[in-house]
Design a protein around this motif. Structure first.
Motif, PDB file in Angstrom:
ATOM      1  N   ILE B 344     -79.925   3.804  19.736  1.00 25.62           N
ATOM      2  CA  ILE B 344     -78.739   4.651  19.621  1.00 25.62           C
ATOM      3  C   ILE B 344     -79.086   5.920  18.845  1.00 25.62           C
ATOM      4  O   ILE B 344     -79.993   5.926  18.015  1.00 25.62           O
ATOM      5  CB  ILE B 344     -77.562   3.908  18.947  1.00 25.62           C
ATOM      6  CG1 ILE B 344     -77.903   3.514  17.513  1.00 25.62           C
ATOM      7  CG2 ILE B 344     -77.155   2.693  19.772  1.00 25.62           C
ATOM      8  CD1 ILE B 344     -76.715   2.949  16.745  1.00 25.62           C
ATOM      9  N   THR B 345     -78.358   6.966  19.162  1.00 24.51           N
ATOM     10  CA  THR B 345     -78.510   8.240  18.459  1.00 24.51           C
ATOM     11  C   THR B 345     -77.206   8.538  17.745  1.00 24.51           C
ATOM     12  O   THR B 345     -76.137   8.540  18.374  1.00 24.51           O
ATOM     13  CB  THR B 345     -78.834   9.369  19.447  1.00 24.51           C
ATOM     14  OG1 THR B 345     -80.066   9.060  20.117  1.00 24.51           O
ATOM     15  CG2 THR B 345     -79.011  10.691  18.718  1.00 24.51           C
ATOM     16  N   VAL B 346     -77.298   8.762  16.459  1.00 27.56           N
ATOM     17  CA  VAL B 346     -76.105   9.011  15.647  1.00 27.56           C
ATOM     18  C   VAL B 346     -76.142  10.448  15.172  1.00 27.56           C
ATOM     19  O   VAL B 346     -76.991  10.835  14.376  1.00 27.56           O
ATOM     20  CB  VAL B 346     -76.044   8.055  14.439  1.00 27.56           C
ATOM     21  CG1 VAL B 346     -74.721   8.205  13.702  1.00 27.56           C
ATOM     22  CG2 VAL B 346     -76.253   6.615  14.887  1.00 27.56           C
ATOM     23  N   VAL B 386     -80.971  -2.721  10.260  1.00 28.86           N
ATOM     24  CA  VAL B 386     -80.897  -1.473  11.023  1.00 28.86           C
ATOM     25  C   VAL B 386     -82.329  -0.959  11.076  1.00 28.86           C
ATOM     26  O   VAL B 386     -82.877  -0.510  10.065  1.00 28.86           O
ATOM     27  CB  VAL B 386     -79.954  -0.456  10.350  1.00 28.86           C
ATOM     28  CG1 VAL B 386     -79.865   0.831  11.158  1.00 28.86           C
ATOM     29  CG2 VAL B 386     -78.567  -1.069  10.194  1.00 28.86           C
ATOM     30  N   GLU B 387     -82.930  -1.083  12.261  1.00 33.72           N
ATOM     31  CA  GLU B 387     -84.383  -0.984  12.381  1.00 33.72           C
ATOM     32  C   GLU B 387     -84.863   0.315  13.021  1.00 33.72           C
ATOM     33  O   GLU B 387     -84.209   0.873  13.902  1.00 33.72           O
ATOM     34  CB  GLU B 387     -84.899  -2.150  13.236  1.00 33.72           C
ATOM     35  CG  GLU B 387     -84.584  -3.527  12.702  1.00 33.72           C
ATOM     36  CD  GLU B 387     -85.164  -4.626  13.576  1.00 33.72           C
ATOM     37  OE1 GLU B 387     -86.067  -4.343  14.387  1.00 33.72           O
ATOM     38  OE2 GLU B 387     -84.716  -5.771  13.462  1.00 33.72           O
ATOM     39  N   GLY B 388     -86.016   0.742  12.578  1.00 34.28           N
ATOM     40  CA  GLY B 388     -86.670   1.889  13.209  1.00 34.28           C
ATOM     41  C   GLY B 388     -85.812   3.139  13.181  1.00 34.28           C
ATOM     42  O   GLY B 388     -85.690   3.840  14.172  1.00 34.28           O
ATOM     43  N   VAL B 389     -85.220   3.421  12.019  1.00 35.00           N
ATOM     44  CA  VAL B 389     -84.380   4.619  11.893  1.00 35.00           C
ATOM     45  C   VAL B 389     -85.294   5.830  11.716  1.00 35.00           C
ATOM     46  O   VAL B 389     -86.185   5.821  10.866  1.00 35.00           O
ATOM     47  CB  VAL B 389     -83.415   4.490  10.702  1.00 35.00           C
ATOM     48  CG1 VAL B 389     -82.563   5.753  10.555  1.00 35.00           C
ATOM     49  CG2 VAL B 389     -82.519   3.265  10.884  1.00 35.00           C
ATOM     50  N   VAL B 474     -79.893  11.035  13.786  1.00 35.49           N
ATOM     51  CA  VAL B 474     -80.887   9.988  13.580  1.00 35.49           C
ATOM     52  C   VAL B 474     -80.856   9.051  14.774  1.00 35.49           C
ATOM     53  O   VAL B 474     -79.821   8.894  15.425  1.00 35.49           O
ATOM     54  CB  VAL B 474     -80.650   9.193  12.268  1.00 35.49           C
ATOM     55  CG1 VAL B 474     -80.686  10.100  11.068  1.00 35.49           C
ATOM     56  CG2 VAL B 474     -79.345   8.433  12.322  1.00 35.49           C
ATOM     57  N   THR B 475     -81.984   8.451  15.065  1.00 34.79           N
ATOM     58  CA  THR B 475     -82.036   7.414  16.086  1.00 34.79           C
ATOM     59  C   THR B 475     -82.286   6.078  15.414  1.00 34.79           C
ATOM     60  O   THR B 475     -82.941   6.008  14.367  1.00 34.79           O
ATOM     61  CB  THR B 475     -83.140   7.673  17.116  1.00 34.79           C
ATOM     62  OG1 THR B 475     -84.400   7.759  16.431  1.00 34.79           O
ATOM     63  CG2 THR B 475     -82.908   8.963  17.874  1.00 34.79           C
ATOM     64  N   VAL B 476     -81.749   5.052  16.020  1.00 38.77           N
ATOM     65  CA  VAL B 476     -81.902   3.697  15.507  1.00 38.77           C
ATOM     66  C   VAL B 476     -82.493   2.863  16.633  1.00 38.77           C
ATOM     67  O   VAL B 476     -81.881   2.722  17.698  1.00 38.77           O
ATOM     68  CB  VAL B 476     -80.550   3.114  15.059  1.00 38.77           C
ATOM     69  CG1 VAL B 476     -80.729   1.684  14.556  1.00 38.77           C
ATOM     70  CG2 VAL B 476     -79.912   3.985  13.993  1.00 38.77           C
ATOM     71  N   ASP B 477     -83.688   2.321  16.412  1.00 41.67           N
ATOM     72  CA  ASP B 477     -84.332   1.518  17.463  1.00 41.67           C
ATOM     73  C   ASP B 477     -83.451   0.360  17.890  1.00 41.67           C
ATOM     74  O   ASP B 477     -83.243   0.108  19.071  1.00 41.67           O
ATOM     75  CB  ASP B 477     -85.671   0.961  16.959  1.00 41.67           C
ATOM     76  CG  ASP B 477     -86.812   1.943  17.170  1.00 41.67           C
ATOM     77  OD1 ASP B 477     -87.933   1.646  16.717  1.00 41.67           O
ATOM     78  OD2 ASP B 477     -86.577   3.002  17.779  1.00 41.67           O
ATOM     79  N   ARG B 478     -82.972  -0.405  16.931  1.00 43.51           N
ATOM     80  CA  ARG B 478     -82.087  -1.508  17.256  1.00 43.51           C
ATOM     81  C   ARG B 478     -81.409  -2.015  15.991  1.00 43.51           C
ATOM     82  O   ARG B 478     -81.846  -1.712  14.882  1.00 43.51           O
ATOM     83  CB  ARG B 478     -82.848  -2.633  17.954  1.00 43.51           C
ATOM     84  CG  ARG B 478     -83.944  -3.294  17.141  1.00 43.51           C
ATOM     85  CD  ARG B 478     -84.601  -4.436  17.902  1.00 43.51           C
ATOM     86  NE  ARG B 478     -85.266  -5.338  16.967  1.00 43.51           N
ATOM     87  CZ  ARG B 478     -85.801  -6.507  17.307  1.00 43.51           C
ATOM     88  NH1 ARG B 478     -85.752  -6.931  18.560  1.00 43.51           N
ATOM     89  NH2 ARG B 478     -86.370  -7.259  16.392  1.00 43.51           N
TER      90      ARG B 478
END
Lengths: 251, 486
Positions: B344-346, B386-389, B474-478
């Motif tokens: 996801i992109t926040v 909250v992974e891979g931010v 920011v992007t969040v891998d998963r």
């Protein structure tokens, strides 16, 4: 060094290293059952090259045989380098998919390495036929210079990068494979000359393989850094091991 | 000679001698050339260094004056998001204190000067206020105050703000966790990591209060440049950084006195990250190395505090039994039980993401049995990751709202601070571009939602919103849930 050993025992290396040794041993068993292995068999260089010539003259050279040999060689040398990635895959998926995810990850990794094998195997055989001590030294020098380039540092950085892996379902297995392939490409970029180096050592190619594998493992240990011309990380580590700095807080 | 570290609020007066000497030392060290290993910018660069930004802000006129080889060896060493966070910062603080203490002793000050700590979690009403000595524009003698000479946010006190609604807390001090976290769970010190400035996931101590204090002082980062404490490449330039880390270090020291707490002592931790070494300047101007084992109680770099109970959450400090655990993480093996299925992109707007429970996990009454998690046998604890931010801001704050899917009422709110986000995102930087992971325990929340009983709720919804208005996306891998039997 104690810390390194302790970390290794806590990581997938505790099964990757024995697996690598087992694969290497398997090539010896194949040697005894189906004749000289072209790439990594225990027969002498002369005997292997003579056998290769015989097969070529008779039109019997079997590319699948070469492919199998190359796969064994690659798997034996590269498995320990995949430790961090295997740990990442194991953590990312649900437990019941863990073994399959790791297996497919490694399979993709080795499969990618088959492509450069199309060039590196013939190259290796040619250099083996021409090998002299001076040629071997030159070959190592070429590999070291390649390892010192900014391109290879960029490749090392990519290998330290994690990738998103979904947790369950078929997509988890696909992501694990994709991660394996994504890890293998920069590995090829950084390691390809080193895969030729063992061919330069004739009858000593097996010990050379082990030393190259250790060298590549040390190379992988260094954390990412800005791409630039630099002393290869493995040499930096070896130099550091000889250094005895003073200890903070101790008189 | 023992340096006894004291609470700045208990020194008896504003501008106590310890603080006056600190200010004088800061001023003097700021006047040294960047090439001096005792200079203020050099000591700060050991934590983090941004050559272009430092030059642009006039912090150092020529960042290249320190040889490249020295920069690669000494700068950007700080250990975050991994189990070396506490010991590396302890060694860093020790070296800093020795260098300042040496200057102070040779310039008429006490030979046993020690760094004060900021006890911001004590029960005193003004404990959250940034100490006045770090706000006043001048010192008692009327000269400009070097302790206030720093780029900061607008807040003069720690605590919730409109953009970061969660408070600092002592929850980690009394939580039932061990030092080393299994992947996907929360440990006091953090998960296993190599030598990396930005490893994988934050440990509990680092998450809160450490990261929260950094961004609360650094401020809402829409101004450019951000407050120094907001960015690990600038944070140690702010004199308050050292007061803050002195208290973080004290919290760790107090935690280790807790009878039920298990400190990591395995060789893998104690010998430090191979092949890198933790290297600090010493009082002679030379370099010296240390290992995490050197920082444990009774060892050469162990500090001494006046008190380990006030503001630490530890009821009996300074002498309680200490259980030393060798390489264990405690309890059963954690397992993934729920996850969203896309990156996801926040950006400016909040993003809602559905976490789906692993189908097989929902088939049994107990989540621990269903996931096949092994070991333990007691209650299951659940952690949200909250992974891979990844993102280009120096740090990021994400506010999470946890709900049942399809409902508007919020079951829980959490704020997560990703200190050093840009460093961890840089693809060719020292961190490989892996991003950061933050972990919070949500056992009670998911139990209330019914997930642990696997009755009815097949997942949950997590809404992610950036706390800082106008921040880079920011992007969040998963986003995942991990369950671990206790």
């Amino acid at each position: 060094m104690r810390g390194l050993i302790a970390v290794c025992l806590m990581s997938p290396l505790r099964w990757l290293v024995p697996s690598s040794a087992a694969i290497s041993g398997a090539s010896l068993l194949l040697q005894s059952s189906i004749g000289p292995i072209v790439l990594c068999g225990s027969a002498s260089t002369t005997a292997r090259l003579e056998q290769l010539q015989v097969w070529t003259n008779a039109g019997l050279l079997d590319p699948w045989r070469l492919l199998a040999d190359w796969t064994l060689m690659t798997a034996a040398m590269m498995l320990p380098l995949t430790s961090s990635a295997c740990a990442r895959v194991a953590h990312a998926v649900v437990p019941r998919l863990r073994n399959w995810a790791i297996l497919l990850h490694l399979a993709a990794y080795v499969l990618v390495w088959l492509v450069p094998g199309l060039l590196l195997v013939p190259l290796g055989l040619v250099v083996e036929a021409s090998a002299t001590p001076g040629f071997a030294a030159a070959g190592i020098a070429v590999a070291l210079v390649w390892s010192a380039t900014p391109l290879v540092q960029s490749a090392r950085n990519v290998m330290h990068r994690s990738s998103s892996i979904r947790g369950f379902g078929g997509v988890a297995l696909l992501d694990s494979m994709r991660f394996g392939a994504a890890q293998a490409v920069p590995c090829v970029v950084s390691c390809w000359p080193w895969m030729v180096v063992p061919f330069l050592f004739g009858d000593m190619h097996r010990p050379a393989m082990v030393l190259v594998a250790v060298y590549l493992f040390l190379d992988r240990m260094e954390p990412p850094s800005k791409p630039r011309w630099r002393l290869p990380p493995a040499l930096v580590i070896l130099a550091r091991a000889l250094d005895k700095p003073s200890r903070l807080g101790r008189a | 000679m023992t340096r006894l570290r004291k609470d700045i609020a208990s020194l008896g007066q504003v501008w106590a001698p310890e603080v006056l000497w600190y200010a004088r030392a800061v001023e003097a060290l700021r006047g040294l050339p960047f090439t001096s290993r005792a200079s203020w910018p050099y000591l700060a660069a050991i934590h983090g260094f941004d050559p272009a930004g430092w030059k642009a802000q006039g912090i150092v006129p020529d960042p290249t004056i320190v040889p490249d080889r020295e920069q690669r060896l000494m700068f950007n060493q700080c250990q975050h998001a991994g189990w070396f966070f506490p010991p590396w910062h302890r060694g860093y603080l020790w070296a800093f204190e020795e260098i300042l203490g040496g200057w102070i002793a040779t310039n008429g000050g006490p030979a046993d000067w020690a760094m004060p700590y900021w006890n911001y979690l004590s029960s005193a009403p003004s404990s959250r206020d940034i100490p006045r000595e770090f706000i006043d524009p001048t010192m008692p003698d009327g000269k400009p105050n070097p302790l206030s000479k720093a780029l900061r946010g607008p807040a003069h006190a720690l605590g919730p703000q409109t953009w970061i609604p969660q408070d600092i807390s002592l929850a980690v001090q009394t939580a039932e966790i061990v030092y080393t976290a299994d992947p996907g769970t929360l440990g006091y010190g953090g998960p296993i990591s190599g030598f990396t400035q930005q490893g994988n996931a934050f440990g509990g101590l680092e998450s809160n209060p450490h990261n929260f204090v950094h961004v609360m002082i650094g401020g809402d980062a829409t101004p450019n440049p951000a407050g120094w404490m907001y960015d690990p490449n600038y944070a140690a330039l702010d004199p308050i950084f050292w007061l803050h880390h002195c208290n973080i270090d004290r919290l760790w020291e107090a935690w280790m006195t807790g009878a039920s707490h298990q400190q990591e002592t395995s060789p893998a931790w104690g010998n430090g990250p191979f092949p890198q070494r933790f290297t600090m300047p010493d009082v002679t101007g030379g370099l010296a190395v240390f290992t995490p084992a050197d920082t444990l109680p009774g060892r050469p770099l162990a500090p001494t505090y006046d008190d380990l109970s006030k503001g630490t959450g530890i009821a009996v400090g300074g002498g309680g039994a200490m259980i030393m655990n060798v390489g264990g993480t405690g309890g059963g093996t954690p397992a993934l039980v729920a996850s969203n299925d896309e990156t996801i992109t926040v950006g400016e707007s909040a993003v809602r993401s559905q976490l789906t429970l692993d189908a097989q996990a929902g088939n049994a009454g107990s989540l621990a049995m269903a996931t096949g998690a092994v070991g333990g046998g007691g209650p299951v604890r659940v952690y949200l990751n909250v992974e891979g931010v990844r993102g280009m801001s120096p740090s990021a704050v994400l506010n999470l709202s946890i709900r049942k899917p399809g409902e508007d009422s919020v079951a829980a709110k959490k704020s997560l601070v990703f200190f050093g986000l840009a460093n961890a995102t840089a693809r060719d930087g020292p961190h490989g571009g892996g991003g950061l992971t933050a972990t919070v325990e949500v056992t009670d929340e998911v139990r209330d939602l019914g997930i642990l009983d696997a009755t009815g709720v097949a997942g949950l919804e997590v809404e992610v919103e950036q706390a800082v208005s106008g921040a880079a996306s920011v992007t969040v891998d998963r986003i995942t849930l991990y369950a671990k039997p206790s």
